[in-house]
Design a protein around this motif. Sequence first.
Motif, PDB file in Angstrom:
ATOM      1  N   ALA A  85      47.517  51.125  36.990  1.00  0.00           N
ATOM      2  CA  ALA A  85      47.940  49.730  37.132  1.00  0.00           C
ATOM      3  C   ALA A  85      47.790  49.250  38.570  1.00  0.00           C
ATOM      4  N   MET A  86      48.098  50.093  39.528  1.00  0.00           N
ATOM      5  CA  MET A  86      47.964  49.718  40.940  1.00  0.00           C
ATOM      6  C   MET A  86      46.503  49.398  41.272  1.00  0.00           C
ATOM      7  N   HIS A  87      45.595  50.249  40.797  1.00  0.00           N
ATOM      8  CA  HIS A  87      44.169  50.005  41.029  1.00  0.00           C
ATOM      9  C   HIS A  87      43.737  48.707  40.357  1.00  0.00           C
ATOM     10  N   PHE A  88      44.214  48.479  39.146  1.00  0.00           N
ATOM     11  CA  PHE A  88      43.877  47.267  38.401  1.00  0.00           C
ATOM     12  C   PHE A  88      44.304  46.027  39.180  1.00  0.00           C
ATOM     13  N   ARG A  89      45.537  46.022  39.691  1.00  0.00           N
ATOM     14  CA  ARG A  89      46.024  44.859  40.424  1.00  0.00           C
ATOM     15  C   ARG A  89      45.242  44.642  41.723  1.00  0.00           C
ATOM     16  N   GLU A  90      44.869  45.727  42.373  1.00  0.00           N
ATOM     17  CA  GLU A  90      44.158  45.624  43.646  1.00  0.00           C
ATOM     18  C   GLU A  90      42.730  45.117  43.487  1.00  0.00           C
ATOM     19  N   ASN A 126      54.316  45.801  35.528  1.00  0.00           N
ATOM     20  CA  ASN A 126      55.473  44.940  35.803  1.00  0.00           C
ATOM     21  C   ASN A 126      55.371  43.622  35.031  1.00  0.00           C
ATOM     22  N   LYS A 127      54.979  43.744  33.773  1.00  0.00           N
ATOM     23  CA  LYS A 127      54.822  42.592  32.891  1.00  0.00           C
ATOM     24  C   LYS A 127      55.603  42.844  31.603  1.00  0.00           C
ATOM     25  N   PRO A 156      42.160  54.939  37.325  1.00  0.00           N
ATOM     26  CA  PRO A 156      41.628  53.873  38.182  1.00  0.00           C
ATOM     27  C   PRO A 156      40.148  53.630  37.909  1.00  0.00           C
ATOM     28  N   GLY A 157      39.827  52.366  37.602  1.00  0.00           N
ATOM     29  CA  GLY A 157      38.448  52.014  37.309  1.00  0.00           C
ATOM     30  C   GLY A 157      38.050  52.140  35.861  1.00  0.00           C
ATOM     31  N   VAL A 158      39.011  52.417  34.977  1.00  0.00           N
ATOM     32  CA  VAL A 158      38.697  52.547  33.555  1.00  0.00           C
ATOM     33  C   VAL A 158      38.102  51.240  33.027  1.00  0.00           C
ATOM     34  N   MET A 191      44.764  46.127  29.389  1.00  0.00           N
ATOM     35  CA  MET A 191      45.473  45.815  30.628  1.00  0.00           C
ATOM     36  C   MET A 191      45.347  44.339  30.978  1.00  0.00           C
ATOM     37  N   ARG A 192      44.186  43.774  30.766  1.00  0.00           N
ATOM     38  CA  ARG A 192      43.984  42.353  31.055  1.00  0.00           C
ATOM     39  C   ARG A 192      44.855  41.485  30.153  1.00  0.00           C
ATOM     40  N   TRP A 193      44.921  41.838  28.862  1.00  0.00           N
ATOM     41  CA  TRP A 193      45.750  41.060  27.934  1.00  0.00           C
ATOM     42  C   TRP A 193      47.215  41.138  28.329  1.00  0.00           C
TER      43      TRP A 193
END
Length: 320
Positions: A313-318, A253-254, A177-179, A187-189
């Motif tokens: 991934a959860m942290h990224f989405r949040e 989930n992509k 989380p926070g990487v 992750m963004r791509w």
Amino acid sequence: MPQTILLTGATGFVGGAILNRLHHENKHPVVVAVRDESRVPIQGVPKVCIKSFDGGTRWEEHLTGSDVVIHSAARVHVMNDVETDSLAAFRKVNVEGTLNLARQAAAAGVRRFIFISSIKVNGEGTVPGTAYAADDVPAPMDPYGISKMEAEQGLRELAAETAMDVVIIRPVLVYGPGVKANFLNMMRWLDKGVPLPFGAIYNSRSLVALDNLVDLVLTCIDHPAAANQTFLVSDGEDLSTTALLSKMAKALNKPARLIPVPSWILQSGAALLGKKGLSQRLCGSLQVDITKTRNLLGWTPPLSVDEALAITAMHFREHQ
């Protein structure tokens, strides 16, 4: 038995996670040494302010009563270093600053000094099917890795001369989380559904989840077998870049839109663009053997890769 801890680097990715775990477990009293109090992620934690981190920093008053120092502060590896003498800049913080703190810690009666080093001390890559071990001869290839190796050498000499023992931990690539940096970009791509030319990379790389690294650091606070040892740390599950992206996409989930471009084409293109370092990280192998860490400490990574990627991934989405 509770150990009073002085933690450096608490505003960083790894140091912040160590502080969070220490604070929530409330087992060991902790004081953080920072240059900017406002950046400490947890309120109410005792803090000491230092103006600089180099060979001239005065630590005596901050070390009083400390049993353990966890040293995660460092001048970190950067992709586009603007320093005219990069090695000197790394040495000022990572070698002179570290050994200055360690000497004063030993003089103050600190029992243990835990140093967060880097796998770059071992080198930049391995042949598939082989792995770095903790006791291999160091072979750093860049100024950052050299500075970490020199700090390790100085710490071992200090441990041999004083009553303070030293624990050295060399992480591989840390995610969680926070990487930031390349891991965040990937992750963004994936989240945007961008087709990526990484569907045919058959390398093998060790990674370590932030929670797994922190768990090992905390294990080393009072484990008697950790004294004066060097440990490598990973999740214990090596992945190709293709497999990592597939797992990451699943966690987000992509769909993983990975185009099977041969790695030699990617490496040739990266070389033409002056991005050989990036292509090495994407296409090259880097494996570590954590058998010593497991056996000597009785330690097992608490999170699997899939579990750690789900948390990341959860942290990224949040936070998008």
